[in-house]
Write a protein that holds these residues in place. Structure first.
Motif, PDB file in Angstrom:
ATOM      1  N   ALA A  16       0.806  -1.221   0.000  1.00  0.00           N
ATOM      2  CA  ALA A  16       0.000   0.000   0.000  1.00  0.00           C
ATOM      3  C   ALA A  16       0.836   1.266   0.000  1.00  0.00           C
ATOM      4  O   ALA A  16       0.345   2.343  -0.327  1.00  0.00           O
ATOM      5  N   GLY A  17       2.103   1.123   0.398  1.00  0.00           N
ATOM      6  CA  GLY A  17       2.941   2.308   0.494  1.00  0.00           C
ATOM      7  C   GLY A  17       2.938   2.828   1.915  1.00  0.00           C
ATOM      8  O   GLY A  17       1.981   2.604   2.666  1.00  0.00           O
ATOM      9  N   PRO A  18       4.010   3.537   2.317  1.00  0.00           N
ATOM     10  CA  PRO A  18       4.169   3.926   3.720  1.00  0.00           C
ATOM     11  C   PRO A  18       3.132   4.943   4.198  1.00  0.00           C
ATOM     12  O   PRO A  18       2.906   5.089   5.381  1.00  0.00           O
ATOM     13  N   ARG A  19       2.510   5.635   3.270  1.00  0.00           N
ATOM     14  CA  ARG A  19       1.595   6.709   3.694  1.00  0.00           C
ATOM     15  C   ARG A  19       0.146   6.244   3.816  1.00  0.00           C
ATOM     16  O   ARG A  19      -0.691   6.987   4.324  1.00  0.00           O
ATOM     17  N   ALA A  20      -0.153   5.064   3.294  1.00  0.00           N
ATOM     18  CA  ALA A  20      -1.549   4.610   3.340  1.00  0.00           C
ATOM     19  C   ALA A  20      -1.928   4.282   4.778  1.00  0.00           C
ATOM     20  O   ALA A  20      -1.170   3.625   5.487  1.00  0.00           O
ATOM     21  N   VAL A  21      -3.079   4.772   5.191  1.00  0.00           N
ATOM     22  CA  VAL A  21      -3.506   4.500   6.571  1.00  0.00           C
ATOM     23  C   VAL A  21      -4.754   3.622   6.572  1.00  0.00           C
ATOM     24  O   VAL A  21      -5.504   3.570   5.602  1.00  0.00           O
ATOM     25  N   GLY A  22      -4.956   2.948   7.696  1.00  0.00           N
ATOM     26  CA  GLY A  22      -6.107   2.053   7.852  1.00  0.00           C
ATOM     27  C   GLY A  22      -7.371   2.842   8.149  1.00  0.00           C
ATOM     28  O   GLY A  22      -7.348   4.072   8.277  1.00  0.00           O
ATOM     29  N   PRO A  23      -8.487   2.161   8.243  1.00  0.00           N
ATOM     30  CA  PRO A  23      -9.780   2.831   8.398  1.00  0.00           C
ATOM     31  C   PRO A  23      -9.975   3.471   9.771  1.00  0.00           C
ATOM     32  O   PRO A  23      -9.451   2.998  10.771  1.00  0.00           O
ATOM     33  N   THR A  24     -10.747   4.558   9.777  1.00  0.00           N
ATOM     34  CA  THR A  24     -11.202   5.135  11.044  1.00  0.00           C
ATOM     35  C   THR A  24     -12.488   4.420  11.444  1.00  0.00           C
ATOM     36  O   THR A  24     -13.081   3.698  10.637  1.00  0.00           O
ATOM     37  N   MET A  25     -12.934   4.671  12.660  1.00  0.00           N
ATOM     38  CA  MET A  25     -14.180   4.026  13.100  1.00  0.00           C
ATOM     39  C   MET A  25     -15.374   4.551  12.298  1.00  0.00           C
ATOM     40  O   MET A  25     -16.307   3.820  12.001  1.00  0.00           O
ATOM     41  N   ALA A  26     -15.295   5.827  11.919  1.00  0.00           N
ATOM     42  CA  ALA A  26     -16.385   6.391  11.112  1.00  0.00           C
ATOM     43  C   ALA A  26     -16.446   5.690   9.763  1.00  0.00           C
ATOM     44  O   ALA A  26     -17.531   5.405   9.249  1.00  0.00           O
ATOM     45  N   GLU A  27     -15.278   5.392   9.208  1.00  0.00           N
ATOM     46  CA  GLU A  27     -15.252   4.688   7.926  1.00  0.00           C
ATOM     47  C   GLU A  27     -15.787   3.269   8.072  1.00  0.00           C
ATOM     48  O   GLU A  27     -16.530   2.784   7.222  1.00  0.00           O
ATOM     49  N   LEU A  28     -15.388   2.617   9.171  1.00  0.00           N
ATOM     50  CA  LEU A  28     -15.880   1.248   9.397  1.00  0.00           C
ATOM     51  C   LEU A  28     -17.406   1.227   9.459  1.00  0.00           C
ATOM     52  O   LEU A  28     -18.054   0.309   8.968  1.00  0.00           O
ATOM     53  N   GLN A  29     -17.974   2.270  10.065  1.00  0.00           N
ATOM     54  CA  GLN A  29     -19.437   2.300  10.188  1.00  0.00           C
ATOM     55  C   GLN A  29     -20.135   2.445   8.846  1.00  0.00           C
ATOM     56  O   GLN A  29     -21.295   2.126   8.712  1.00  0.00           O
ATOM     57  N   GLN A  30     -19.381   2.935   7.853  1.00  0.00           N
ATOM     58  CA  GLN A  30     -19.956   3.084   6.517  1.00  0.00           C
ATOM     59  C   GLN A  30     -19.650   1.877   5.633  1.00  0.00           C
ATOM     60  O   GLN A  30     -19.938   1.891   4.450  1.00  0.00           O
ATOM     61  N   ALA A  31     -19.048   0.863   6.230  1.00  0.00           N
ATOM     62  CA  ALA A  31     -18.574  -0.272   5.437  1.00  0.00           C
ATOM     63  C   ALA A  31     -19.712  -1.009   4.740  1.00  0.00           C
ATOM     64  O   ALA A  31     -20.852  -1.013   5.198  1.00  0.00           O
ATOM     65  N   GLY A  32     -19.354  -1.625   3.608  1.00  0.00           N
ATOM     66  CA  GLY A  32     -20.308  -2.506   2.942  1.00  0.00           C
ATOM     67  C   GLY A  32     -20.157  -3.926   3.448  1.00  0.00           C
ATOM     68  O   GLY A  32     -21.111  -4.700   3.459  1.00  0.00           O
ATOM     69  N   ALA A  33     -18.936  -4.275   3.838  1.00  0.00           N
ATOM     70  CA  ALA A  33     -18.677  -5.609   4.387  1.00  0.00           C
ATOM     71  C   ALA A  33     -17.468  -5.518   5.293  1.00  0.00           C
ATOM     72  O   ALA A  33     -16.569  -4.706   5.062  1.00  0.00           O
ATOM     73  N   ILE A  34     -17.498  -6.321   6.337  1.00  0.00           N
ATOM     74  CA  ILE A  34     -16.335  -6.370   7.232  1.00  0.00           C
ATOM     75  C   ILE A  34     -16.018  -7.834   7.524  1.00  0.00           C
ATOM     76  O   ILE A  34     -16.890  -8.601   7.943  1.00  0.00           O
ATOM     77  N   LEU A  35     -14.752  -8.188   7.277  1.00  0.00           N
ATOM     78  CA  LEU A  35     -14.287  -9.513   7.670  1.00  0.00           C
ATOM     79  C   LEU A  35     -13.606  -9.359   9.018  1.00  0.00           C
ATOM     80  O   LEU A  35     -12.708  -8.533   9.176  1.00  0.00           O
ATOM     81  N   VAL A  36     -14.060 -10.116   9.990  1.00  0.00           N
ATOM     82  CA  VAL A  36     -13.461 -10.040  11.316  1.00  0.00           C
ATOM     83  C   VAL A  36     -12.678 -11.325  11.544  1.00  0.00           C
ATOM     84  O   VAL A  36     -13.236 -12.415  11.488  1.00  0.00           O
ATOM     85  N   VAL A  37     -11.406 -11.174  11.802  1.00  0.00           N
ATOM     86  CA  VAL A  37     -10.556 -12.344  12.033  1.00  0.00           C
ATOM     87  C   VAL A  37     -10.076 -12.307  13.476  1.00  0.00           C
ATOM     88  O   VAL A  37      -9.566 -11.280  13.918  1.00  0.00           O
ATOM     89  N   GLY A  38     -10.241 -13.415  14.186  1.00  0.00           N
ATOM     90  CA  GLY A  38      -9.789 -13.465  15.575  1.00  0.00           C
ATOM     91  C   GLY A  38     -10.946 -13.346  16.538  1.00  0.00           C
ATOM     92  O   GLY A  38     -12.066 -13.007  16.146  1.00  0.00           O
ATOM     93  N   VAL A  39     -10.663 -13.634  17.802  1.00  0.00           N
ATOM     94  CA  VAL A  39     -11.768 -13.826  18.734  1.00  0.00           C
ATOM     95  C   VAL A  39     -11.881 -12.785  19.836  1.00  0.00           C
ATOM     96  O   VAL A  39     -12.893 -12.725  20.520  1.00  0.00           O
ATOM     97  N   ASP A  40     -10.854 -11.968  20.033  1.00  0.00           N
ATOM     98  CA  ASP A  40     -10.872 -11.200  21.275  1.00  0.00           C
ATOM     99  C   ASP A  40     -11.121  -9.707  21.098  1.00  0.00           C
ATOM    100  O   ASP A  40     -10.700  -8.910  21.916  1.00  0.00           O
ATOM    101  N   LEU A  41     -11.838  -9.340  20.044  1.00  0.00           N
ATOM    102  CA  LEU A  41     -12.127  -7.925  19.846  1.00  0.00           C
ATOM    103  C   LEU A  41     -12.930  -7.349  20.997  1.00  0.00           C
ATOM    104  O   LEU A  41     -12.625  -6.271  21.507  1.00  0.00           O
ATOM    105  N   ALA A  42     -13.983  -8.062  21.374  1.00  0.00           N
ATOM    106  CA  ALA A  42     -14.903  -7.523  22.376  1.00  0.00           C
ATOM    107  C   ALA A  42     -14.185  -7.200  23.678  1.00  0.00           C
ATOM    108  O   ALA A  42     -14.429  -6.164  24.278  1.00  0.00           O
ATOM    109  N   GLU A  43     -13.290  -8.074  24.111  1.00  0.00           N
ATOM    110  CA  GLU A  43     -12.605  -7.793  25.385  1.00  0.00           C
ATOM    111  C   GLU A  43     -11.460  -6.807  25.207  1.00  0.00           C
ATOM    112  O   GLU A  43     -11.225  -5.968  26.041  1.00  0.00           O
ATOM    113  N   ARG A  44     -10.708  -6.955  24.091  1.00  0.00           N
ATOM    114  CA  ARG A  44      -9.477  -6.186  24.009  1.00  0.00           C
ATOM    115  C   ARG A  44      -9.619  -4.869  23.273  1.00  0.00           C
ATOM    116  O   ARG A  44      -8.935  -3.903  23.604  1.00  0.00           O
TER     117      ARG A  44
END
Lengths: 605, 696
Positions: free
Chosen positions: B367-395
């Motif tokens: 992606a290149g060094p300047r590309a950044v990941g999504p903000t929470m606002a962007e996630l809320q506008q998502a069309g699809a989200i793949l969630v990998v792993g089990v401990d999001l809720a706690e951590r």
């Protein structure tokens, strides 16, 4: 083959006056004589005249027996069924009829009624679908199956049917909004959460003719493109729910509900949801929340249910009586026939529940436009005990009172609204001169305050403040400014509350102030309740002119406040009297009268 | 979007279709009083203060929930409305104990008080109602005083819609309506009702019915200073505002409106205000089994002496520096400079998982060094989200909140890799549980399905992954949506190998989540500042700016700046350092922050640690340096998405900053360099480590 059909009123009203026992006695009598097979006994729907229940109507003879007791059955069987002669003693009698009424047409209660919605009630066995079909049932639905959707909505619009639940919104328009709302899945919901104190129209329709409501919902489903429906019925109506369940099962068995109905490709499934009886659940958005399993609480509109209703899908909600009218409109030529009854703005008939201090308690169906006087005096037989008519409360806690001077007001949505009442679901509670109008407002406010869901401030706290003021007035500590405060609060709440419950709850106050301001003023300025209801604001005294010294009052008084020798004038010790009114009930001469409380100042002067 | 034109108070206004009357009015500078309205919640319609008159309508309507329509003519301030509002406000005051205003914590910040003032309400007689008789604080974080509750409904709404729980509900009727914590309709404590103590209800409460516990008489809101900061309790890096009076941190909150508005979790909201464990403020040494207080200079001397002796006896490879992932970018830079340039070892790992480092570097490559990941606002506008792993809720609860909101109120389809968690079933569309072959095989299979594999090929992949081909097809179909994101929870990295990392990246590429300039991939490490530490040189194989230590030319370049040659020998990663410490190969260890409780350090001859509280001090420590608390630190932190935020000191630390201790340790070990202040440090770190610059 049956020789005769005996329709025993099996609605809740007659059941509570023991029609079940009457039926058992009748069955036992027939069995004893071994002639059971010759007669068909049906626990039928409501015939309306609850005052004189239990009722049996015998066909084909067309004889209306009332006020029956299990002990009357032997005679009825002996004389009528076997002997073929009418048992005069059990016919309808009343001071206002010269000859005992033999059938509907000779009983004044029925003379001005028009049976549309109640067309089958009391005539068919509500637990047998064939009887409904034989009376033309499901014909309108099969006609609707062949029609285009907009065409169905159009017929309902042209008929001029308005919602029978209270507000009177044009039904056809509501259907059209739901029809054009985008969405694959839509719902039809029947509001059978009848909550007004003293109202039982919907219950009677569901008990007496459940298929009419189902057919109405089917037609609606077909019109708006819904494939699922809910009937939200209060759990306090076990008989209505039982009959609905039977009706749904039979309709399913006949292929009138389910998949591919009558090979038309139209699917429709019907569910019953039992409500727990919160008054606010009659409000449509609260009702939907309750079906969804949430707390029955209204939500702001828009979005209206027609766009986003049950589970967020377009939903058409109508009241029981509205749906029961639909098959009449959708049958061939029904639109014109329906629209021929009623007034310019209010078409068709309306079912009313007559209650309170009225002689003929019961259910009646009258054409729109009939005057209140006709309903109360001609149908209802006037005020109980021939006391003076004071007012009638129309529309329950959301409605208002209509005073004697407006008795000639025609009953239609707009006239009632103009008079400060509402059509409401159709409860009419009659009040005589012994009803205190301030106390009436207080009663309704305490009802709405208890039933307020508590979501919005005006309803939650405004009703409490109005109630406090009313309680104060009833206690004799009202202040002259209270009336203005009440009115100002009432207007604010009316315009600011979230849902229909809050917006209409000031109506009883506003209408009683409007028509009975002098009673409020009397309470506040003179500490006097002329109706003898507000206990701090009157005294009983025994009229020495008429007292005959029968001692009944003294014997019944729970606090021994009445003294007097036999055959001598009695007197009440005001320091002991709790104004419970027991003495008034037993006095044979109406000698116990109401007077102003004598204050200390008066005594000294 | 269509524009509609309307008139408010005679003023012509244009607004986007779908805007509410309230929003349109506010955009044009017209104020309409509100009480239950909250800019970040759906309109509630409880308070009815925002009523406005609309021409042609028989009665006023609420501005908060009614959308504008073309041609509307609205009046917001007529005598009728004023009277009505006053009447409503008076009703609200009639159940609010306003005589407490004199002593209330919320005084000056109370929205009811503000309304009473601005509308000049009279003080009504109190109405009696059923409400608790005293404040309840049976939990460690939130104090509830029902008597003050005005039943605005905000706490109920925020808990349901934002947090995805339903701790609060309305109960009772009429005047006795109450907001209660309930489970299955029965009133209970917050804990029993499933509260996770994210404190969002406290933040939205307009009055003092919900309050941060323990701020009594600490100061009123207007006395508080707001200091912006960043939360480093997890790697998400939420922005927050610390509210302090003097040096006392009274509450932590988030900006209410605007770009920086966010939600917090329990750790962010209540994380550290008053540490529960005893604070360490002076250096300590262990002597004869007892802790004694020693001079800072003495602590430095003892540590330097021990480390230099070990280096002399066993070589620099016997020394190591580890951390718990919470070091700031500046601190990481200084510690690695000390370790490499002074101690002469690459055994430095301030906390991050090797698999995570591998994945981040690979994603950076693409992606290149300047590309950044999504903000929470962007996630809320998502069309699809793949969630990998089990401990999001706690951590990482805030991500979990954003995902459930995207699913429930947005249009996101959630695909989950990992065992199905019961409470999420409602909004997870497809749940794929890895088979015995593990997550790598499953991710490969999804990637294959996304790349168009079908028929026998897909069946084969499905069989290998232990799921059905149909489920794979379904997942792939959903992930093809526009605005498709992947969120990887910390638990994934624990067991992930190179194959799993490769599969993850292949999947993200096939789903269009990863390409030049696009990084719709949020990889969350268990280390809070993993990203900043990596970019600042805090991992064994990478120098600041993510330059490979293994490259001699890179080392030469750095040596010029560090004033000493850099070791070429590959360093050990954190887990390997801990293993070596157990076996005795590492003899001198400096631990910055907590050490894993399970780790055995019995082979270590000299253990120096830097901790803020006693409970973090590991067994066997020889010297303890004090450390500042989060709100006392000034430093830069890089979020998992790659955004750098500065944490400003909200209170003066009674101890040296982490980077200062690092410098002093280096000097004590013989370094000739020293940074006079943070600015000097940032200037040096900047060319090599752009994250220490300023806010990006």
């Amino acid at each position: 083959m049956y020789e005769k059909h005996l329709m025993i009123c099996g609605a809740t009203g007659c059941l509570s006056s023991n029609s079940g026992k009457v039926k058992e006695a009748l069955e036992a009598e027939l069995a004893r004589r071994g002639i059971k097979e010759k007669y068909r006994l049906v626990m039928a729907g409501c015939v309306g005249f609850c005052e004189v229940g239990p009722i049996i109507v015998i066909y084909p003879d067309e004889v209306f027996y009332c006020r029956l007791k299990p002990g009357d059955m032997a005679e009825l069987v002996e004389k009528h069924l076997i002997g073929g002669e009418v048992v005069e003693r059990l016919l309808y009698t009343s001071p206002d009829v010269e000859v005992p009424g033999r059938f509907y047409d000779t009983i004044p209660f029925y003379r001005k009624q028009v049976f549309n919605v109640l067309r089958n009630s009391g005539i068919i066995d509500p637990e047998i679908i064939d009887e409904y079909i034989m009376r033309g049932g499901y014909r309108a639905f099969s006609r609707a199956l062949k029609m285009e959707r907009p065409q169905i909505c159009d017929e309902v619009k042209r008929a001029g049917l308005r919602g029978r639940g209270g507000a009177g919104f044009p039904t056809g328009m509501k259907w059209e909004f739901t029809m054009i709302a985008p969405g694959e899945k839509k719902y039809v919901v029947c509001n059978a959460d009848e909550g007004d104190p003293g109202a039982f129209m919907d219950r009677s329709i569901l008990e007496g003719d459940p298929h009419a409501v189902i057919e109405g919902m089917l037609i609606c489903g077909r019109a708006i493109g819904a494939d699922e429906g809910y009937i939200y019925c209060r759990a306090e109506y076990p008989l209505a729910i039982k009959r609905l369940r039977i009706a749904i099962a039979q309709a399913e068995e006949y292929g009138l509900l389910g998949e591919n109905i009558l090979a038309s490709g139209f699917n429709f499934h019907l569910n019953i949801k039992e409500g727990a009886g919160a008054f606010v659940c009659g409000e449509e958005t609260a009702l939907l929340a309750s079906i969804e399993g949430k707390r029955g609480m209204p939500r702001p509109r828009p979005p209206f249910p027609a766009v986003s209703g049950l589970f967020g899908k377009p939903t058409c909600i109508n009241n029981v009586e509205t749906f029961a009218n639909i098959p009449l409109i959708l049958r061939e030529g029904g639109v014109e026939e329906f629209a021929s009854i009623g007034t310019e703005s209010s078409k068709g008939t309306k079912v009313f529940a007559l209650a309170g201090k009225i002689r003929n308690t019961g259910l009646c169906e009258v054409p729109m436009g009939i005057t209140i006087r006709e309903v109360i005096f001609d149908v209802g037989g006037g005020v109980q005990g021939d006391r003076e008519f004071k007012a009638v409360q129309a529309g329950g806690p959301s409605g208002g009172c209509i005073p004697a001077e407006l008795l000639d007001l025609p009953i239609d949505y707009d006239s009632l609204t103009k008079a400060g009442a509402i059509m409401g679901s159709g409860g009419l509670v009659v009040m005589d001169d012994r009803t205190c109008m301030v106390d009436l407002a207080r009663y309704f406010l305490s009802f709405t305050q208890k039933e307020s869901c508590g979501k919005c401030i005006p309803c939650r706290e405004g009703t409490k403040r109005m109630l406090e003021i009313l309680e104060r007035i009833c206690d004799g500590s009202g202040e002259p400014a209270d009336l203005d405060t009440l009115e100002s609060l009432a207007f604010s709440i009316k315009d600011s509350a979230l849902c229909g419950l809050g917006q209409t709850c000031p109506n009883p106050i506003l209408s009683t102030i409007r028509y009975f301001r002098h009673e409020y003023e009397e309470h506040i300025n003179e500490q006097f309740c002329r109706a003898g209801v507000c206990k701090a604001l009157f005294q009983y005294y025994i009229d020495p002119e008429t007292c005959i010294g029968c001692t009944r009052c003294a014997r019944v008084c729970p606090v021994s406040a009445i003294s007097g020798e036999k055959k001598e004038v009695h007197a009440i010790d005001q320091s002991l009297c709790t104004r419970c009114g027991s003495c008034v009930e037993v006095c044979p001469k109406n000698s116990i009268q109401i007077t102003r409380v004598r204050r200390k100042a008066d005594v000294s002067s | 979007m269509k524009n509609v034109s309307l008139k408010i108070n005679g003023k012509q206004i244009f607004a986007d279709e779908g805007t509410t009357i309230l929003e349109a009015a506010r955009q044009s500078g017209i104020q309409i009083p509100t009480l239950c309205y909250h800019p970040r919640l759906r309109p509630l319609g409880h308070c009815r203060l925002c009523l406005v008159e609309v021409e042609g309508l028989p009665r006023p309507i609420t501005a908060c929930d009614n959308p504008v329509r073309d041609g509307m003519v609205i009046e917001t301030d007529t005598p009728l409305l004023r009277e009505m509002r006053l009447e409503i406000l008076t009703m609200a005051l009639a159940v609010h104990p306003y005589e407490d205003c004199l002593t209330c914590e919320k005084g000056g910040a109370c929205e009811l008080q503000e309304k009473a003032y601005s509308l000049q309400s009279a003080l009504p007689q109190q109405l009696e109602r059923e409400a608790g008789s005293a404040a309840v604080d049976e939990n460690p974080h939130i104090e509830r005083d029902e008597r003050k509750c005005i039943i605005c409904g905000r706490c109920i709404e925020v808990c349901r819609s934002v947090v995805g729980r339903a701790v609060f509900s309305l109960a009772g009727n009429g005047i006795n309506t109450r907001v209660i914590a309930a489970r299955d309709g029965r009133e209970c404590s917050l804990e029993e009702a499933g509260c996770i103590f994210c404190g969002q209800c406290v933040d939205v409460c307009p009055v003092a019915a919900l309050l941060e516990k323990g701020r009594a008489s600490g100061g009123r809101e207007w006395e508080m200073k707001t200091v912006p900061g960043v939360c480093f309790e997890c790697s998400l890096g939420c922005l927050l505002e610390r509210r302090v009076v003097g040096d006392r941190l009274l509450k932590i909150t988030v900006p209410r409106e605007g770009e920086k508005a966010a939600w917090l979790c329990s750790k962010g909201k209540f994380g550290v205000r008053e540490p529960e464990a005893e604070r360490i403020t002076v250096p300590l040494a262990r002597e004869n089994g007892n802790w004694i207080e020693i001079d800072y200079e003495e602590a430095l001397r003892r540590t330097a002496e021990a480390f230099l002796r070990i280096k002399e006896d066993y070589g620099a490879g016997a020394l190591a520096v580890i951390g718990d992932g919470r070091a700031s970018n500046e601190e990481a830079y200084v510690l690695q400079k000390w370790a490499r340039g002074v101690l002469g070892t690459n055994n430095i790992d301030l906390g991050s998982e090797p698999a995570w480092v591998e994945a981040v570097l690979a994603a950076r490559e693409i992606a290149g060094p300047r590309a950044v990941g999504p903000t929470m606002a962007e996630l809320q506008q998502a069309g699809a989200i793949l969630v990998v792993g089990v401990d999001l809720a706690e951590r990482i609860p805030v991500v979990q909140m954003a995902i459930q909101q995207a699913a429930r109120f947005g249009r996101a389809a959630i695909v989950r890799v990992g065992p199905a968690a019961e409470d999420e079933n409602a909004w997870v569309r497809v749940c794929l549980e890895p088979g015995p072959a593990g997550a790598a095989a499953l991710l490969q299979a999804i990637a294959a399905a996304l790349s168009g594999a079908s028929g026998a090929a897909l069946e084969e992949q499905a069989a290998a992954a232990g799921v059905s081909a149909e489920a794979l097809r379904q997942a792939a179909e959903l992930l093809k949506a526009e605005r498709s994101y992947t969120v990887v929870a910390p638990s994934f990295w624990e067991a992930a190998d190179t194959a799993a990392v490769q599969a993850l990246l292949a999947l993200a590429r096939s789903a269009g989540q990863l390409s030049r300039g696009v990084r719709n991939l949020l990889m969350l490490s268990a280390a809070s500042n993993a990203r900043g530490i990596l970019e600042s040189g805090g991992t064994p194989h990478w120098l600041p700016g993510i330059r490979p230590v293994a490259d001699a030319a890179v080392r030469e370049e750095a040596a010029a700046v560090y004033g000493a040659p850099l070791p070429g020998k590959a360093g050990l990663e954190r887990q390997k350092i801990l293993a070596a410490a157990a076996s005795g190969k590492i003899k001198g260890l400096f631990a910055c922050g907590k050490v894993d409780p399970g780790a055995s350090l019995r082979g270590v001859v000299f253990l120096a640690v830097q901790c803020a509280t006693f409970d973090a001090v590991p067994e066997g420590a020889d010297v303890v340096f004090p450390a500042p608390l989060p709100h006392e630190i000034e430093g830069a932190y890089t979020s998992a998405a790659g955004r750098i935020h500065c944490n400003y000191a909200a209170a003066k630390a009674p101890v040296k900053a982490g980077w200062e201790t690092g410098c002093d340790l280096a000097a004590a070990c013989g370094a000739t360099w020293r940074f006079a202040d943070l600015a000097a440090l940032r200037q040096e770190a900047a060319p090599n480590c752009d994250c220490c610059a300023s806010e990006r």
